[in-house]
Design a protein around this motif. Structure first.
Motif, PDB file in Angstrom:
ATOM      1  N   SER A  65       7.335 -11.719 -33.534  1.00 18.17           N
ATOM      2  CA  SER A  65       8.003 -11.419 -32.281  1.00 18.17           C
ATOM      3  C   SER A  65       9.087 -10.371 -32.554  1.00 18.17           C
ATOM      4  N   LEU A  66       8.988  -9.250 -31.853  1.00 15.77           N
ATOM      5  CA  LEU A  66       9.946  -8.169 -32.042  1.00 15.77           C
ATOM      6  C   LEU A  66      11.025  -8.300 -30.960  1.00 15.77           C
ATOM      7  N   LYS A  67      12.260  -8.509 -31.429  1.00 20.32           N
ATOM      8  CA  LYS A  67      13.346  -8.795 -30.477  1.00 20.32           C
ATOM      9  C   LYS A  67      13.975  -7.487 -30.003  1.00 20.32           C
ATOM     10  N   ALA A  68      13.303  -6.830 -29.055  1.00 18.06           N
ATOM     11  CA  ALA A  68      13.754  -5.513 -28.592  1.00 18.06           C
ATOM     12  C   ALA A  68      15.069  -5.617 -27.840  1.00 18.06           C
ATOM     13  N   VAL A  69      15.194  -6.643 -27.018  1.00 20.92           N
ATOM     14  CA  VAL A  69      16.443  -6.921 -26.299  1.00 20.92           C
ATOM     15  C   VAL A  69      16.711  -8.395 -26.518  1.00 20.92           C
ATOM     16  N   GLY A 126      23.245   4.127 -28.270  1.00 21.85           N
ATOM     17  CA  GLY A 126      22.850   3.431 -29.491  1.00 21.85           C
ATOM     18  C   GLY A 126      21.688   4.190 -30.124  1.00 21.85           C
ATOM     19  N   GLU A 127      21.489   3.936 -31.427  1.00 23.09           N
ATOM     20  CA  GLU A 127      20.421   4.627 -32.164  1.00 23.09           C
ATOM     21  C   GLU A 127      19.049   4.359 -31.564  1.00 23.09           C
ATOM     22  N   SER A 128      18.155   5.252 -31.862  1.00 26.51           N
ATOM     23  CA  SER A 128      16.776   5.095 -31.437  1.00 26.51           C
ATOM     24  C   SER A 128      16.230   3.741 -31.913  1.00 26.51           C
ATOM     25  N   GLY A 129      15.562   3.021 -31.038  1.00 22.47           N
ATOM     26  CA  GLY A 129      14.972   1.739 -31.399  1.00 22.47           C
ATOM     27  C   GLY A 129      15.850   0.536 -31.120  1.00 22.47           C
ATOM     28  N   CYS A 130      17.078   0.754 -30.602  1.00 25.60           N
ATOM     29  CA  CYS A 130      17.978  -0.389 -30.405  1.00 25.60           C
ATOM     30  C   CYS A 130      17.685  -1.153 -29.117  1.00 25.60           C
ATOM     31  N   GLY A 131      16.806  -0.622 -28.271  1.00 21.70           N
ATOM     32  CA  GLY A 131      16.401  -1.386 -27.090  1.00 21.70           C
ATOM     33  C   GLY A 131      16.834  -0.817 -25.746  1.00 21.70           C
ATOM     34  N   LYS A 132      17.358   0.405 -25.730  1.00 20.16           N
ATOM     35  CA  LYS A 132      17.884   0.984 -24.488  1.00 20.16           C
ATOM     36  C   LYS A 132      16.808   1.144 -23.414  1.00 20.16           C
ATOM     37  N   THR A 133      15.692   1.750 -23.806  1.00 21.50           N
ATOM     38  CA  THR A 133      14.616   1.975 -22.840  1.00 21.50           C
ATOM     39  C   THR A 133      14.082   0.653 -22.303  1.00 21.50           C
ATOM     40  N   THR A 134      13.968  -0.321 -23.189  1.00 20.19           N
ATOM     41  CA  THR A 134      13.461  -1.626 -22.763  1.00 20.19           C
ATOM     42  C   THR A 134      14.389  -2.232 -21.708  1.00 20.19           C
ATOM     43  N   VAL A 135      15.701  -2.154 -21.921  1.00 18.25           N
ATOM     44  CA  VAL A 135      16.646  -2.644 -20.911  1.00 18.25           C
ATOM     45  C   VAL A 135      16.408  -1.919 -19.585  1.00 18.25           C
ATOM     46  N   LEU A 192       9.800  -2.489 -14.377  1.00 19.39           N
ATOM     47  CA  LEU A 192       8.604  -2.026 -15.077  1.00 19.39           C
ATOM     48  C   LEU A 192       8.190  -3.024 -16.159  1.00 19.39           C
ATOM     49  N   TYR A 193       9.146  -3.835 -16.627  1.00 18.85           N
ATOM     50  CA  TYR A 193       8.835  -4.929 -17.540  1.00 18.85           C
ATOM     51  C   TYR A 193       9.396  -6.229 -16.974  1.00 18.85           C
ATOM     52  N   GLU A 194       8.703  -7.317 -17.291  1.00 17.21           N
ATOM     53  CA  GLU A 194       9.236  -8.657 -17.055  1.00 17.21           C
ATOM     54  C   GLU A 194      10.112  -9.021 -18.249  1.00 17.21           C
ATOM     55  N   ARG A 228       5.371  -9.319 -28.545  1.00 20.93           N
ATOM     56  CA  ARG A 228       4.473  -9.866 -29.578  1.00 20.93           C
ATOM     57  C   ARG A 228       3.921  -8.711 -30.383  1.00 20.93           C
ATOM     58  N   VAL A 229       4.104  -8.743 -31.693  1.00 18.25           N
ATOM     59  CA  VAL A 229       3.409  -7.778 -32.549  1.00 18.25           C
ATOM     60  C   VAL A 229       2.648  -8.576 -33.595  1.00 18.25           C
ATOM     61  N   GLY A 230       1.347  -8.647 -33.433  1.00 16.06           N
ATOM     62  CA  GLY A 230       0.539  -9.513 -34.276  1.00 16.06           C
ATOM     63  C   GLY A 230       1.002 -10.952 -34.101  1.00 16.06           C
ATOM     64  N   SER A 246      14.771  -4.284 -39.290  1.00 16.82           N
ATOM     65  CA  SER A 246      13.690  -4.464 -38.326  1.00 16.82           C
ATOM     66  C   SER A 246      14.080  -5.461 -37.243  1.00 16.82           C
ATOM     67  N   PRO A 247      13.797  -5.125 -35.983  1.00 15.99           N
ATOM     68  CA  PRO A 247      14.073  -6.093 -34.907  1.00 15.99           C
ATOM     69  C   PRO A 247      13.126  -7.295 -34.937  1.00 15.99           C
ATOM     70  N   VAL A 248      12.163  -7.294 -35.878  1.00 20.17           N
ATOM     71  CA  VAL A 248      11.316  -8.478 -36.047  1.00 20.17           C
ATOM     72  C   VAL A 248      12.099  -9.550 -36.819  1.00 20.17           C
TER      73      VAL A 248
HETATM   74  N1  LIG Z   1       5.661  -2.122 -25.567  1.00 23.07           N
HETATM   75  C1  LIG Z   1       6.182  -2.421 -26.768  1.00 23.07           C
HETATM   76  N2  LIG Z   1       5.528  -3.227 -27.646  1.00 23.07           N
HETATM   77  C2  LIG Z   1       6.062  -3.538 -28.841  1.00 23.07           C
HETATM   78  N3  LIG Z   1       7.256  -3.088 -29.283  1.00 23.07           N
HETATM   79  C3  LIG Z   1       7.956  -2.283 -28.454  1.00 23.07           C
HETATM   80  C4  LIG Z   1       7.453  -1.906 -27.164  1.00 23.07           C
HETATM   81  N4  LIG Z   1       8.380  -1.085 -26.570  1.00 23.07           N
HETATM   82  C5  LIG Z   1       9.380  -0.959 -27.458  1.00 23.07           C
HETATM   83  N5  LIG Z   1       9.138  -1.676 -28.587  1.00 23.07           N
HETATM   84  C6  LIG Z   1      10.029  -1.812 -29.741  1.00 23.07           C
HETATM   85  O1  LIG Z   1      11.243  -2.344 -29.242  1.00 23.07           O
HETATM   86  C7  LIG Z   1      12.360  -1.768 -29.904  1.00 23.07           C
HETATM   87  C8  LIG Z   1      13.253  -1.121 -28.874  1.00 23.07           C
HETATM   88  O2  LIG Z   1      12.574  -0.001 -28.329  1.00 23.07           O
HETATM   89  P1  LIG Z   1      13.210   0.900 -27.191  1.00 23.07           P
HETATM   90  O3  LIG Z   1      13.653   0.032 -26.076  1.00 23.07           O
HETATM   91  O4  LIG Z   1      12.227   1.964 -26.869  1.00 23.07           O
HETATM   92  O5  LIG Z   1      14.487   1.509 -27.929  1.00 23.07           O
HETATM   93  P2  LIG Z   1      15.348   2.825 -27.605  1.00 23.07           P
HETATM   94  O6  LIG Z   1      15.042   3.251 -26.207  1.00 23.07           O
HETATM   95  O7  LIG Z   1      16.767   2.403 -27.817  1.00 23.07           O
HETATM   96  O8  LIG Z   1      14.937   3.852 -28.624  1.00 23.07           O
HETATM   97  C9  LIG Z   1      11.783  -0.804 -30.937  1.00 23.07           C
HETATM   98  O9  LIG Z   1      11.698  -1.494 -32.168  1.00 23.07           O
HETATM   99  C10 LIG Z   1      10.418  -0.485 -30.384  1.00 23.07           C
HETATM  100  O10 LIG Z   1       9.525  -0.152 -31.420  1.00 23.07           O
END
Ligand SMILES: Nc1ncnc2c1ncn2[C@@H]1O[C@H](COP(=O)(O)OP(=O)(O)O)[C@@H](O)[C@H]1O
Ligand SMILES: [Mg+2]
Length: 323
Positions: free
Chosen positions: A25-29, A46-55, A62-64, A20-22, A279-281
């Motif tokens: 909904s930001l579709k990170a994954v 994949g490029e920065s911001g594509c969702g790797k860390t979130t996965v 660490l995340y649900e 949730r951003v405001g 934007s992933p939004v």
């Molecule tokens: N806790 C969070 N709240 C809101 N947006 C997030 C959060 N964590 C990551 N994002 C957003 O989710 C997207 C994917 O982020 P991330 O998984 O960190 O990508 P990567 O690791 O590929 O760079 C980005 O647009 C990032 O800004």
């Protein structure tokens, strides 16, 4: 490589994480499915911001997730509670991108490394705890003299070795390494990667190895998955992916990786990805890569490309523009 019970060590099914951003909904994954076999390294690029860390963070709890599921040896990791959850927290570890930020600057190395040993009660006495720390430091190429020092007394490469020792301390089975060498000098990167490879063989570890740099994942990964805007666009054996990329995004990423041969380097065609990452939004409809794709045609806006096995073991998001 498959488990005896027929499961991959990790099974990821239609995983989604929407932040949730405001009011939006930001579709990170946004719908990722994959399996990781025991003893394997799966690279995720994949490029920065594509969702790797979130996965990665979802896999190690660490995340649900917002939707979808993650099975570890057949068990749904986000539904376990109590002791089973604690055991999973031990079996699945993460190595973080920035060893500077991920090590508490006020703790000495022995306490950093032993944190998981303490949480999970893995040492019976103070002596056993210290012996374990010394052994771990030696395993990662440091020495027991380092145990009483603080993180700032170490180089970047040494700090990442401490991060590796901390992860190993609880005898994990699966490690998510999130850009573990991205903050390090190129000359140090290979040392840390070689350390991780050695440890994998010795301890039968399974890795998800995340990097934005295709040349880094190549040498450590058995298979590589390529992400774009929250989705996987291609997944194949490492050699196959690099020799025979099928998705225009993978082709573009690979064309930007420098090759050692200068003659070939100057003749090589470079595919430039036009425009900015959407934007992933509000991701593009249909094929998410279409707004930047050199091969895009009108149809791409209207069809959600199916995830398809183009050749045995080689999966792509099959957009009508090229598949
Ligand atoms: N806790 C969070 N709240 C809101 N947006 C997030 C959060 N964590 C990551 N994002 C957003 O989710 C997207 C994917 O982020 P991330 O998984 O960190 O990508 P990567 O690791 O590929 O760079 C980005 O647009 C990032 O800004
Ligand atoms: Mg990241």
């Amino acid at each position: 490589m498959t488990e005896q019970n027929g499961h991959a060590l990790l099974e990821v099914k239609d995983l989604k994480k929407h932040f949730r951003v405001g009011r939006e909904s930001l579709k990170a994954v946004d719908g990722i499915s994959l399996e990781i076999q025991k003893g394997e390294t799966l690279g995720l690029v994949g490029e920065s911001g594509c969702g790797k860390t979130t996965v990665g963070r979802i896999l190690v709890r660490l995340y649900e997730p917002s939707a979808g599921e993650v099975l570890f040896a057949g068990e749904d990791v986000h539904r376990t509670r109590g002791n089973e959850a604690k055991t999973l927290n031990r079996k699945m570890q993460m190595i973080f991108q920035d060893p500077q930020a991920s090590l508490n600057p006020r703790m000495v190395v022995s306490d950093i490394v032993a944190e998981g040993i303490d949480i999970h009660g893995l040492a019976g006495s103070k002596k056993e705890r210290l012996d374990r720390v010394h052994e771990l430091l030696e395993t990662v190429g440091l020495s027991k003299e380092h145990a009483n020092r603080f993180p700032h007394e170490f180089s970047g490469g040494q700090r990442q070795r401490i991060g590796v020792a901390r992860a190993l301390a609880v005898e994990p089975e699966f490690i998510v390494a999130d850009e573990p060498v991205s903050a390090l000098d190129v000359s140090i990167q290979a040392q840390v990667i070689n350390l991780m490879r050695r440890l994998q063989k010795e301890r039968d570890l399974t890795y998800l190895f995340i990097s934005h740099d295709l040349s880094v994942v190549k040498y450590i990964s058995d298979r590589v998955g390529v992400m774009y805007l929250g989705q996987l666009v291609e997944l194949a054996d490492s050699d196959e992916l690099y020799a025979n990329p099928l998705h225009p995004y993978t082709q573009a990423l690979l064309s930007a990786v420098p090759v050692p041969d200068p003659d070939y380097e100057s003749e090589r065609e470079r595919i430039v990805i036009k425009g900015d990452l959407p934007s992933p939004v509000n991701p593009p409809s249909g094929c998410r890569f279409r707004t930047r794709c050199p091969q895009a045609v009108e149809a791409a806006a209207h069809i959600d490309p199916p995830w398809r096995e183009a050749k045995p073991g080689h999966w792509i998001q099959a957009c009508p523009c090229f598949a």
